[in-house]
Design a protein around this motif. Structure first.
Motif, PDB file in Angstrom:
ATOM      1  N   THR A 282      -6.985  57.500 -37.951  1.00 52.70           N
ATOM      2  CA  THR A 282      -7.432  59.218 -37.679  1.00 52.70           C
ATOM      3  C   THR A 282      -6.156  59.523 -37.145  1.00 52.70           C
ATOM      4  N   ALA A 283      -5.872  60.966 -36.904  1.00 53.98           N
ATOM      5  CA  ALA A 283      -4.942  61.527 -36.080  1.00 53.98           C
ATOM      6  C   ALA A 283      -4.940  61.024 -34.789  1.00 53.98           C
ATOM      7  N   GLU A 284      -6.260  60.723 -34.313  1.00 55.28           N
ATOM      8  CA  GLU A 284      -6.264  60.191 -32.780  1.00 55.28           C
ATOM      9  C   GLU A 284      -5.837  58.753 -32.641  1.00 55.28           C
ATOM     10  N   THR A 285      -6.397  57.858 -33.640  1.00 50.18           N
ATOM     11  CA  THR A 285      -6.011  56.426 -33.640  1.00 50.18           C
ATOM     12  C   THR A 285      -4.511  56.338 -33.886  1.00 50.18           C
ATOM     13  N   ALA A 286      -3.776  57.083 -34.551  1.00 50.42           N
ATOM     14  CA  ALA A 286      -2.512  57.005 -35.013  1.00 50.42           C
ATOM     15  C   ALA A 286      -1.854  57.372 -33.650  1.00 50.42           C
ATOM     16  N   GLU A 287      -2.199  58.514 -32.976  1.00 52.37           N
ATOM     17  CA  GLU A 287      -1.468  58.656 -31.863  1.00 52.37           C
ATOM     18  C   GLU A 287      -1.658  57.775 -30.676  1.00 52.37           C
ATOM     19  N   GLU A 288      -2.759  57.218 -30.660  1.00 51.47           N
ATOM     20  CA  GLU A 288      -3.091  55.852 -29.526  1.00 51.47           C
ATOM     21  C   GLU A 288      -2.245  55.075 -29.780  1.00 51.47           C
ATOM     22  N   ALA A 289      -2.177  54.421 -31.425  1.00 51.17           N
ATOM     23  CA  ALA A 289      -1.381  53.195 -31.648  1.00 51.17           C
ATOM     24  C   ALA A 289       0.338  53.632 -31.371  1.00 51.17           C
ATOM     25  N   ALA A 290       0.660  54.842 -31.550  1.00 54.42           N
ATOM     26  CA  ALA A 290       2.153  55.435 -31.409  1.00 54.42           C
ATOM     27  C   ALA A 290       2.601  55.251 -30.056  1.00 54.42           C
ATOM     28  N   LYS A 291       1.341  55.728 -28.862  1.00 63.94           N
ATOM     29  CA  LYS A 291       1.822  55.427 -27.593  1.00 63.94           C
ATOM     30  C   LYS A 291       2.048  54.172 -27.302  1.00 63.94           C
ATOM     31  N   ALA A 292       0.990  53.300 -27.854  1.00 62.59           N
ATOM     32  CA  ALA A 292       0.999  51.649 -27.435  1.00 62.59           C
ATOM     33  C   ALA A 292       2.473  51.298 -28.068  1.00 62.59           C
ATOM     34  N   ALA A 293       2.837  51.579 -28.992  1.00 58.09           N
ATOM     35  CA  ALA A 293       4.059  50.987 -29.676  1.00 58.09           C
ATOM     36  C   ALA A 293       5.278  51.215 -28.783  1.00 58.09           C
ATOM     37  N   VAL A 294       5.569  52.337 -28.067  1.00 59.67           N
ATOM     38  CA  VAL A 294       6.667  52.832 -27.432  1.00 59.67           C
ATOM     39  C   VAL A 294       6.477  52.663 -25.816  1.00 59.67           C
ATOM     40  N   ALA A 295       5.208  52.091 -25.472  1.00 63.33           N
ATOM     41  CA  ALA A 295       4.787  51.730 -23.919  1.00 63.33           C
ATOM     42  C   ALA A 295       5.722  51.034 -23.354  1.00 63.33           C
ATOM     43  N   GLY A 296       6.452  49.849 -23.885  1.00 68.23           N
ATOM     44  CA  GLY A 296       7.530  48.911 -23.333  1.00 68.23           C
ATOM     45  C   GLY A 296       9.034  49.626 -23.493  1.00 68.23           C
ATOM     46  N   ALA A 297       9.089  50.706 -23.770  1.00 68.15           N
ATOM     47  CA  ALA A 297      10.508  51.151 -24.053  1.00 68.15           C
ATOM     48  C   ALA A 297      11.107  51.205 -22.674  1.00 68.15           C
ATOM     49  N   THR A 298      12.433  50.748 -22.815  1.00 70.86           N
ATOM     50  CA  THR A 298      13.263  50.876 -21.600  1.00 70.86           C
ATOM     51  C   THR A 298      14.632  51.585 -21.847  1.00 70.86           C
ATOM     52  N   PRO A 299      14.583  52.786 -21.986  1.00 69.52           N
ATOM     53  CA  PRO A 299      15.839  53.863 -22.486  1.00 69.52           C
ATOM     54  C   PRO A 299      16.751  53.419 -21.543  1.00 69.52           C
ATOM     55  N   LEU A 300      18.257  53.798 -22.033  1.00 65.69           N
ATOM     56  CA  LEU A 300      19.418  53.639 -21.075  1.00 65.69           C
ATOM     57  C   LEU A 300      19.527  55.056 -20.529  1.00 65.69           C
ATOM     58  N   SER A 301      20.687  55.371 -20.013  1.00 65.37           N
ATOM     59  CA  SER A 301      21.077  56.557 -19.507  1.00 65.37           C
ATOM     60  C   SER A 301      20.894  57.973 -20.380  1.00 65.37           C
ATOM     61  N   GLN A 302      21.343  57.866 -21.457  1.00 68.06           N
ATOM     62  CA  GLN A 302      21.193  58.830 -22.565  1.00 68.06           C
ATOM     63  C   GLN A 302      20.448  58.897 -23.663  1.00 68.06           C
ATOM     64  N   ASN A 303      19.476  58.040 -23.678  1.00 65.71           N
ATOM     65  CA  ASN A 303      18.792  57.910 -25.240  1.00 65.71           C
ATOM     66  C   ASN A 303      17.225  58.047 -24.757  1.00 65.71           C
ATOM     67  N   GLY A 304      16.681  58.590 -23.746  1.00 61.64           N
ATOM     68  CA  GLY A 304      15.495  58.719 -23.262  1.00 61.64           C
ATOM     69  C   GLY A 304      14.581  59.417 -24.548  1.00 61.64           C
ATOM     70  N   TYR A 305      15.201  60.385 -25.233  1.00 60.54           N
ATOM     71  CA  TYR A 305      14.814  61.110 -26.378  1.00 60.54           C
ATOM     72  C   TYR A 305      14.193  60.277 -27.403  1.00 60.54           C
ATOM     73  N   LYS A 306      14.666  59.297 -27.642  1.00 55.63           N
ATOM     74  CA  LYS A 306      14.472  58.336 -28.633  1.00 55.63           C
ATOM     75  C   LYS A 306      12.922  57.745 -28.528  1.00 55.63           C
ATOM     76  N   VAL A 307      12.595  57.572 -27.306  1.00 56.95           N
ATOM     77  CA  VAL A 307      11.239  57.023 -27.103  1.00 56.95           C
ATOM     78  C   VAL A 307      10.415  58.178 -27.731  1.00 56.95           C
ATOM     79  N   GLN A 308      10.489  59.324 -27.690  1.00 55.02           N
ATOM     80  CA  GLN A 308       9.519  60.246 -28.218  1.00 55.02           C
ATOM     81  C   GLN A 308       9.602  60.276 -29.831  1.00 55.02           C
ATOM     82  N   LEU A 309      10.964  60.142 -30.188  1.00 55.83           N
ATOM     83  CA  LEU A 309      11.070  60.176 -31.699  1.00 55.83           C
ATOM     84  C   LEU A 309      10.696  58.820 -32.275  1.00 55.83           C
ATOM     85  N   ALA A 310      10.687  57.789 -31.861  1.00 52.08           N
ATOM     86  CA  ALA A 310      10.155  56.517 -32.022  1.00 52.08           C
ATOM     87  C   ALA A 310       8.545  56.713 -32.059  1.00 52.08           C
ATOM     88  N   ARG A 311       8.004  57.309 -31.149  1.00 49.55           N
ATOM     89  CA  ARG A 311       6.366  57.500 -30.729  1.00 49.55           C
ATOM     90  C   ARG A 311       5.914  58.452 -32.277  1.00 49.55           C
TER      91      ARG A 311
END
Lengths: 326, 199
Positions: A282-311
């Motif tokens: 559902t929209a909710e479970t997909a959102e939860e999974a998307a959050k879990a997918a990017v939980a461990g992201a470690t962006p560099l100085s200029q690419n924090g925006y990619k975390v949201q895009l990946a989510r």
């Protein structure tokens, strides 16, 4: 481009006999969309180029046992238009479609998509695969807006450029690698590796091996790829997600979520897989999974925006897969 | 003397110097293995716009360089030379490709169609004519590549929507930004071509 001798073998056996034992001796030429540019930039200066486009055994898409067998020189256009791929593997169809230039899709091959070199601008401008200077990578303090947000503790910071890689990992596909002394099958997940030094490559292929085919299990899954792009025309995605869901009725029996263009390899998001098990999409479970997918992201100085895009890519790929057919 | 002939005459010293330097690069012995050709010039036959052309080229020469520098077919343009901009687009075996990224030696035995081969006598191909009608160019440097990309697209999709025409031309860039005119031209050409005027 440095001059080279050219070979045009008609069989796999002839082709592998022409390969060298070290990188730089012989390069394989299929669609050429990356290889020829690499040679023009003197990033690759092979003494021999082995054209594999006239090897009939390397073409064609057909069922073999429980797999769909895709020949290494099948073009992205042939992959995209194939009826079986459209039916069973929309995630592969969508990933090939994302390579938006008809010219590239007519020339570029499935094997070439997996073997293309990273697009990291430090690498492409001659700083080496790891962009090392005085023992340190130039990337963390440099221009890193398109670099990795996962698997980036060093020394590699580039992102895997493969469009099909994430979908093939999610589908549990294997590649067949053939050398003069034999052959081996490698899971696509293990085919992509993070190089630890400047001499190693980002794929498990050895200099004397030829990637001959891809085997994709025909087990029924709901699958999809969603790419986030800066423009619709030819470019690599900023972030992408491929998902493959084994369903039991209306709930997920098991899920494989794999991110693309965010790490030196296609990046499996096991936490998202766990978040989806036993649930309906559902929209909710997909959102939860998307959050879990990017939980461990470690962006560099200029690419924090990619975390949201990946989510967003994960969420949309999941919803797309749930709407699609098994 | 043509403008191109003049430019070539002026540039020849530099070109010869460049070739000499490249040839001096020492090549270590390649691995053992099987039948190979080159790295020096080898006989190559290309079938372009229905005519055979015999050339003697190194295997590293691209189809674009063979067309422009060896056959004086200069319609396909060299802009990015890296399979990105589309100005070098030609049709090989019925499919649009970037000729900058195809080796001439690999294009042997295939039907190669260039911008020079699509008009009939003095009559423009419907795609070229539609580009004129819709003012679908400004500086014109991308135009031959776009016309070939549009022709290749229409050969496969004879009745496209505007959105399909947009996606079908995704492999070509126009820095003057004449995309709107080009998409309209593609739609007009599709109507013309179905009318059989240029069948």
């Amino acid at each position: 481009m440095q001059a080279f001798e050219y070979a045009n073998p008609a069989t796999i056996q002839e082709a592998v006999a022409l390969l060298g034992s070290r990188w730089g001796e012989a390069d394989v030429l299929a669609g050429g969309t990356d290889q020829i540019s690499l040679m023009k930039e003197y990033l690759h200066t092979p003494q021999r180029v082995v054209n594999i486009k006239n090897i009939k055994e390397l073409g064609g898409i057909h069922r073999a046992g429980g797999n769909l067998r895709i020949g290494a020189t099948v073009t992205l256009d042939e992959l995209m238009e194939n009826a079986e791929v459209r039916r069973a593997f929309p995630s592969l169809h969508q990933a090939a479609e994302g390579v938006s230039s008809p010219q590239i899709r007519n020339m570029g091959t499935v094997g070439g998509d997996l073997c293309q070199r990273p697009r990291c601008w430090y690498y492409r401008n001659g700083c080496g695969l790891l962009a090392m200077k005085d023992g340190r990578s130039l990337v963390p303090d440099g221009e890193n807006k398109y670099h990795a947000i996962f698997g980036n503790s060093g020394p590699a910071y580039f992102v895997s450029a493969s469009s099909l890689g994430p979908a093939l990992v999610a589908l549990g596909a294997k590649v067949k690698l053939v050398s003069a002394s034999g052959s081996r099958e490698v899971a696509v997940e293990k085919f992509f590796v993070t190089p630890q030094n400047e001499q190693s490559r980002e794929i498990a292929l050895l200099p004397n091996e030829l990637l001959t085919e891809i085997l994709v299990p025909l087990a029924p899954t709901h699958n999809a790829t969603y790419e986030v792009r800066q423009k619709e025309a030819l470019d690599w995605p900023l972030a992408a997600a491929s998902v493959a869901l084994k369903m039991k009725g209306s709930t997920v029996a098991s899920a494989r979520v794999v991110l693309g263009h965010v790490a030196p390899t296609p990046w499996p998001a096991a936490q998202a897989d766990q978040a989806l098990a036993g649930k309906a999409i559902t929209a909710e479970t997909a959102e939860e999974a998307a959050k879990a997918a990017v939980a461990g992201a470690t962006p560099l100085s200029q690419n924090g925006y990619k975390v949201q895009l990946a989510r967003v890519a994960v969420k949309r790929a999941l919803l797309q897969a749930a709407r699609g057919r098994a | 003397m043509s403008r191109r002939g003049f430019i070539r005459g002026v540039g020849i010293g530099g070109g010869a110097l460049g070739t000499g330097l490249l040839e001096k690069e020492a090549l270590a012995a390649p691995p053992a293995g099987g039948k190979t050709e080159g790295p020096g010039p080898v006989p190559i036959t290309l079938n372009i716009n229905g005519k055979p052309y015999n050339l003697n080229l190194e295997p590293r020469v691209t189809l674009l360089d063979a067309l422009r520098n060896h056959l004086d077919l200069t319609g396909a343009k060299k802009v990015c030379d890296r399979a990105t901009c589309g100005a070098c687009t030609v049709i090989v075996s019925g499919k649009v490709v970037y000729s900058c990224t195809v080796l001439a030696i690999d294009a042997q035995g295939k039907e190669i169609q260039t911008i020079e081969g699509i008009s009939t006598g003095n009559r423009l191909h419907p795609v070229s004519a539609a580009f004129v009608n819709h003012d679908a160019q400004q500086c014109g440097y991308c135009t031959p590549g776009f016309v070939m990309a549009a022709k290749g697209f229409l050969d496969r999709n004879p009745n496209p929507t505007l959105e399909q025409a947009e996606h079908g031309l995704c492999g070509n860039l126009c820095r003057c930004g004449t995309y709107v005119g080009m998409r309209k031209a593609v739609l007009e050409a599709s109507r013309e071509m179905k009318g059989g005027r240029h069948a």
